[in-house]
Design a protein around this motif. Structure first.
Motif, PDB file in Angstrom:
ATOM      1  N   ILE A 179      -2.771  24.596 -10.695  1.00 39.72           N
ATOM      2  CA  ILE A 179      -3.556  23.949  -9.634  1.00 39.72           C
ATOM      3  C   ILE A 179      -4.905  24.889  -9.621  1.00 39.72           C
ATOM      4  CG2 ILE A 179      -1.487  23.152  -8.728  1.00 39.72           C
ATOM      5  CD1 ILE A 179      -2.060  25.148  -6.470  1.00 39.72           C
ATOM      6  N   THR A 180      -5.496  23.829  -8.955  1.00 40.05           N
ATOM      7  CA  THR A 180      -7.227  24.666  -8.687  1.00 40.05           C
ATOM      8  C   THR A 180      -7.229  24.778  -7.194  1.00 40.05           C
ATOM      9  OG1 THR A 180      -8.189  22.404  -8.788  1.00 40.05           O
ATOM     10  CG2 THR A 180      -8.110  23.585 -10.760  1.00 40.05           C
ATOM     11  N   MET A 181      -8.056  25.782  -6.975  1.00 37.47           N
ATOM     12  CA  MET A 181      -8.213  25.909  -5.368  1.00 37.47           C
ATOM     13  C   MET A 181      -9.775  26.150  -5.281  1.00 37.47           C
ATOM     14  SD  MET A 181      -7.295  29.284  -2.893  1.00 37.47           S
ATOM     15  CE  MET A 181      -8.271  30.624  -3.639  1.00 37.47           C
ATOM     16  N   ASP A 182     -10.194  25.115  -4.471  1.00 33.98           N
ATOM     17  CA  ASP A 182     -11.612  25.015  -4.246  1.00 33.98           C
ATOM     18  C   ASP A 182     -11.982  25.795  -2.925  1.00 33.98           C
ATOM     19  OD1 ASP A 182     -11.824  23.489  -6.715  1.00 33.98           O
ATOM     20  OD2 ASP A 182     -12.329  21.643  -5.674  1.00 33.98           O
ATOM     21  N   VAL A 183     -12.706  26.682  -2.902  1.00 33.76           N
ATOM     22  CA  VAL A 183     -13.494  27.383  -1.675  1.00 33.76           C
ATOM     23  C   VAL A 183     -14.836  27.350  -1.590  1.00 33.76           C
ATOM     24  CG1 VAL A 183     -11.503  28.868  -1.663  1.00 33.76           C
ATOM     25  CG2 VAL A 183     -13.482  29.636  -2.846  1.00 33.76           C
ATOM     26  N   LYS A 184     -15.317  27.186  -0.352  1.00 30.35           N
ATOM     27  CA  LYS A 184     -16.671  26.976   0.107  1.00 30.35           C
ATOM     28  C   LYS A 184     -17.224  28.128   0.704  1.00 30.35           C
ATOM     29  CE  LYS A 184     -15.933  21.897  -0.112  1.00 30.35           C
ATOM     30  NZ  LYS A 184     -16.156  20.858   0.821  1.00 30.35           N
ATOM     31  N   LYS A 185     -18.547  27.953   0.449  1.00 33.16           N
ATOM     32  CA  LYS A 185     -19.417  28.848   1.378  1.00 33.16           C
ATOM     33  C   LYS A 185     -20.758  28.271   1.679  1.00 33.16           C
ATOM     34  CE  LYS A 185     -22.213  31.559  -2.017  1.00 33.16           C
ATOM     35  NZ  LYS A 185     -22.649  32.799  -2.552  1.00 33.16           N
ATOM     36  N   VAL A 186     -21.533  28.694   2.592  1.00 27.95           N
ATOM     37  CA  VAL A 186     -23.077  28.281   2.886  1.00 27.95           C
ATOM     38  C   VAL A 186     -23.862  29.303   2.488  1.00 27.95           C
ATOM     39  CG1 VAL A 186     -24.444  27.480   4.812  1.00 27.95           C
ATOM     40  CG2 VAL A 186     -21.945  27.249   4.962  1.00 27.95           C
ATOM     41  N   ASN A 187     -24.927  28.885   1.480  1.00 27.02           N
ATOM     42  CA  ASN A 187     -25.796  29.867   0.992  1.00 27.02           C
ATOM     43  C   ASN A 187     -26.823  30.218   1.730  1.00 27.02           C
ATOM     44  OD1 ASN A 187     -27.522  27.739   0.652  1.00 27.02           O
ATOM     45  ND2 ASN A 187     -26.758  27.410  -1.679  1.00 27.02           N
ATOM     46  N   ASP A 188     -27.814  30.769   1.232  1.00 26.86           N
ATOM     47  CA  ASP A 188     -29.059  31.137   2.062  1.00 26.86           C
ATOM     48  C   ASP A 188     -29.779  29.977   2.258  1.00 26.86           C
ATOM     49  OD1 ASP A 188     -28.599  33.726   2.181  1.00 26.86           O
ATOM     50  OD2 ASP A 188     -29.547  34.260   0.410  1.00 26.86           O
ATOM     51  N   ALA A 189     -29.783  28.895   1.670  1.00 25.36           N
ATOM     52  CA  ALA A 189     -30.351  27.638   1.642  1.00 25.36           C
ATOM     53  C   ALA A 189     -29.779  26.815   2.830  1.00 25.36           C
ATOM     54  CB  ALA A 189     -30.938  27.012   0.282  1.00 25.36           C
ATOM     55  N   LYS A 190     -28.761  27.158   3.274  1.00 21.64           N
ATOM     56  CA  LYS A 190     -27.963  26.261   3.991  1.00 21.64           C
ATOM     57  C   LYS A 190     -26.979  25.146   3.536  1.00 21.64           C
ATOM     58  CE  LYS A 190     -29.835  28.915   7.521  1.00 21.64           C
ATOM     59  NZ  LYS A 190     -28.885  29.870   8.446  1.00 21.64           N
ATOM     60  N   GLU A 191     -27.010  25.362   2.154  1.00 26.44           N
ATOM     61  CA  GLU A 191     -26.100  24.424   1.569  1.00 26.44           C
ATOM     62  C   GLU A 191     -24.811  24.978   1.203  1.00 26.44           C
ATOM     63  OE1 GLU A 191     -28.789  24.015  -1.955  1.00 26.44           O
ATOM     64  OE2 GLU A 191     -30.194  22.512  -0.840  1.00 26.44           O
ATOM     65  N   GLU A 192     -24.063  24.006   1.014  1.00 30.83           N
ATOM     66  CA  GLU A 192     -22.380  24.482   0.690  1.00 30.83           C
ATOM     67  C   GLU A 192     -22.442  24.881  -0.678  1.00 30.83           C
ATOM     68  OE1 GLU A 192     -19.651  21.751   1.904  1.00 30.83           O
ATOM     69  OE2 GLU A 192     -19.681  22.040   3.917  1.00 30.83           O
ATOM     70  N   GLU A 193     -21.919  25.680  -1.210  1.00 35.67           N
ATOM     71  CA  GLU A 193     -21.407  25.940  -2.728  1.00 35.67           C
ATOM     72  C   GLU A 193     -19.780  25.963  -2.581  1.00 35.67           C
ATOM     73  OE1 GLU A 193     -23.335  29.256  -4.497  1.00 35.67           O
ATOM     74  OE2 GLU A 193     -25.095  28.935  -3.563  1.00 35.67           O
ATOM     75  N   THR A 194     -19.374  25.571  -3.811  1.00 36.66           N
ATOM     76  CA  THR A 194     -18.054  25.556  -4.031  1.00 36.66           C
ATOM     77  C   THR A 194     -17.599  26.495  -5.265  1.00 36.66           C
ATOM     78  OG1 THR A 194     -18.021  23.349  -3.291  1.00 36.66           O
ATOM     79  CG2 THR A 194     -16.041  24.290  -4.798  1.00 36.66           C
ATOM     80  N   LYS A 195     -16.625  27.104  -5.236  1.00 39.70           N
ATOM     81  CA  LYS A 195     -16.157  27.846  -6.362  1.00 39.70           C
ATOM     82  C   LYS A 195     -14.622  27.646  -6.426  1.00 39.70           C
ATOM     83  CE  LYS A 195     -14.824  32.542  -7.631  1.00 39.70           C
ATOM     84  NZ  LYS A 195     -15.417  32.774  -8.811  1.00 39.70           N
ATOM     85  N   GLN A 196     -14.186  27.218  -7.867  1.00 43.64           N
ATOM     86  CA  GLN A 196     -13.133  26.852  -8.092  1.00 43.64           C
ATOM     87  C   GLN A 196     -12.105  28.132  -8.770  1.00 43.64           C
ATOM     88  OE1 GLN A 196     -12.214  23.575 -11.274  1.00 43.64           O
ATOM     89  NE2 GLN A 196     -12.119  22.507  -9.371  1.00 43.64           N
ATOM     90  N   ILE A 197     -10.911  28.072  -8.604  1.00 43.49           N
ATOM     91  CA  ILE A 197     -10.110  29.220  -8.903  1.00 43.49           C
ATOM     92  C   ILE A 197      -8.690  28.686  -9.410  1.00 43.49           C
ATOM     93  CG2 ILE A 197      -8.873  31.529  -8.446  1.00 43.49           C
ATOM     94  CD1 ILE A 197     -10.983  31.827  -6.147  1.00 43.49           C
ATOM     95  N   GLU A 198      -8.552  28.945 -10.674  1.00 43.73           N
ATOM     96  CA  GLU A 198      -7.370  28.200 -11.302  1.00 43.73           C
ATOM     97  C   GLU A 198      -6.163  29.269 -10.809  1.00 43.73           C
ATOM     98  OE1 GLU A 198      -7.239  27.501 -15.367  1.00 43.73           O
ATOM     99  OE2 GLU A 198      -8.188  26.018 -15.203  1.00 43.73           O
ATOM    100  N   LEU A 199      -5.078  28.692 -10.388  1.00 52.85           N
ATOM    101  CA  LEU A 199      -3.801  29.302  -9.888  1.00 52.85           C
ATOM    102  C   LEU A 199      -2.514  28.936 -10.546  1.00 52.85           C
ATOM    103  CD1 LEU A 199      -4.560  29.259  -6.207  1.00 52.85           C
ATOM    104  CD2 LEU A 199      -5.105  31.260  -7.723  1.00 52.85           C
ATOM    105  N   SER A 200      -1.405  29.502 -10.710  1.00 52.66           N
ATOM    106  CA  SER A 200      -0.223  29.141 -11.588  1.00 52.66           C
ATOM    107  C   SER A 200       0.752  29.343 -10.626  1.00 52.66           C
ATOM    108  CB  SER A 200      -0.038  30.145 -12.948  1.00 52.66           C
ATOM    109  OG  SER A 200       1.136  29.598 -13.256  1.00 52.66           O
TER     110      SER A 200
END
Length: 450
Positions: free
Chosen positions: A182-203
């Protein structure tokens, strides 16, 4: 005169007045049955309540909620807990501070994530229904109900949950999740006040044990500490909190929190046996740790039920004392009717202590018979109460008690207490008539003038 002969003499005399003895034994049996059944209610409710409280909780578990003048529980504290005598394992968990999105094909789940230390969880006895415990960093365990929390939903609009909080059947995932990626999407707010998403694969390599209670659900995901570090490196915040890293300057929990000493949201100590829990708790209390264990709750609960049981046994004892009046009357009549026999015994040189013992044996025998018959009746009543009372309550109030709830429970100690009380009371009841028997005048007795 041997004890065996004294007992035969008692039985022979009791057979001459069967009706009176029967009614006396019956009254004593009713008193004993009343005592046992009354006290059994407290025993039964205590057993049911204790089972409910301890259900799903280990008797060897101690929860640590922090320390005085310290923010959170640190790794240094965990090391100290592990060094204590009689400690088997110390687990530590954190909550991922954002609702990560988990996806399996077109199905998704948004929910809570625990960050756990798998070696200590394994040592503490983390139970699985399927699969195995993770060995690699990106291997995870999911809760028993994780599969049913996956929904065919694009994330837009309202979540597809029914009134019971469970994903609607028509959009629910119905396949296997074990050994799936499965994939896990986590988010953060960058310096430009925009959301960024990182996807991590998990077994998924393991599925947690089914919760002990029917109403409980476990759709959670259990991540490794390595995954948390990866998320923190991406978000720059403690425990992956989705916040603006620039907010750190204004007192937020930003990157400095991630870089500082790690604290844990949930720490549990597991003793190697239940008897050691109290000792460990006292040591931690002296060190100003805030702790909780089910043993603490049990002590207060048992004290309450001890008072309740003592009160009910006292009330039941009154019934036996009332029944003992019948024994007193029976023994007084016996002394009057057996005056010639007593006279003959004294005439042939019987010791007064033997005569006294004979009447005490008889009163004790009556009390013992009553206690035994009362105990048998009490067990029967207890069985019927547990069988029919739930039905009656269900019909009368429209609600059924919890399954396996005991309204009456008779442990072995209760009949033993009842028999002991009954024997003491009946011996006291027969004491005065027995003394009177030793003072019978031989000549008057032979003339049947007592």
């Amino acid at each position: 005169m041997r004890f065996k002969d004294q007992f035969k003499f008692v039985r022979a005399n009791m057979k001459k007045n069967k009706s009176r003895i029967f009614m006396t034994v019956l009254a004593t049996a009713m008193g004993c049955a009343f005592l046992i059944v009354l006290a059994s209610v407290a025993f039964g409710i205590q057993k049911s309540v204790v089972d409910e409280v301890t259900s799903g909780q280990l008797m060897t578990e101690i929860q640590v909620h922090g320390k005085e003048n310290q923010e959170g529980v640190t790794m240094k504290d965990v090391d100290y807990f592990e060094s204590l005598e009689n400690v088997d394992a110390v687990t530590r968990r954190n909550y991922l501070r954002q609702e990560a999105i988990y996806q399996l094909d077109e199905y998704r789940h948004i929910g809570g994530s625990y960050v756990v230390h798998y070696p200590s969880e394994t040592k503490a006895g983390f139970e699985l229904s399927e699969g195995r415990m993770p060995k690699a960093e990106h291997e995870i365990v999911v809760g028993y109900d994780f599969a049913q929390s996956l929904a065919d939903w694009d994330g837009e609009g309202d979540p597809p949950y029914g009134e019971d909080g469970v994903v609607k059947e028509e959009v629910r995932y119905d396949g296997e999740v074990l050994n799936q990626t499965i994939t896990m999407d986590v988010k953060k707010v960058n310096d430009a006040k925009e959301e960024e998403t990182k996807q991590i694969e998990l077994s998924i390599v393991g599925i947690g044990k089914k919760p002990s209670r029917e109403w409980m659900r476990d759709p959670n995901i259990y991540l490794s500490e390595g995954i948390l570090e990866e998320v923190e490196a991406f978000t720059g915040t403690k425990n992956g909190e989705m916040s603006d890293p620039n907010a750190t300057e204004s007192g937020g929990d930003g990157a400095s929190g991630a870089a500082g000493e790690r604290t844990f949201d949930e720490v549990k100590i597991y003793a190697n046996h239940a008897e050691a829990v109290k000792g460990i708790s006292e040591i931690l209390k002296e060190k100003n740790y805030y702790t909780y264990s089910v043993i603490n709750e049990m002590e207060q609960m048992n004290l309450f039920f001890l008072i309740a049981k003592s009160g009910l046994i006292f009330i039941g004892t009154i019934a036996i004392i009332i029944a003992s009046i019948g024994i007193y009357n029976t023994m007084t009549m016996a002394v009057t009717e057996r005056a010639p026999d007593i006279g003959i015994m004294k005439a042939i040189g019987a010791n007064p202590s033997i005569i006294k013992r004979i009447f005490l044996i008889e009163s004790s025998y009556i009390g013992l018979l009553g206690a035994l018959f009362g105990t048998i009746v009490a067990y029967g009543i207890s069985y019927l109460v547990n069988l029919f009372l739930p039905m009656i309550l269900g019909s009368a109030f429209g609600e059924q008690p919890p399954e396996d709830f005991l309204f009456s429970d008779i442990p072995l100690s209760l009949p033993l207490i009842c028999i002991s009380i009954c024997l003491i009371v009946t011996i006291i009841s027969g004491l005065r008539p027995a003394r009177r028997a030793t003072k019978v005048d031989v000549l008057k007795a032979m003339r049947r003038e007592v």
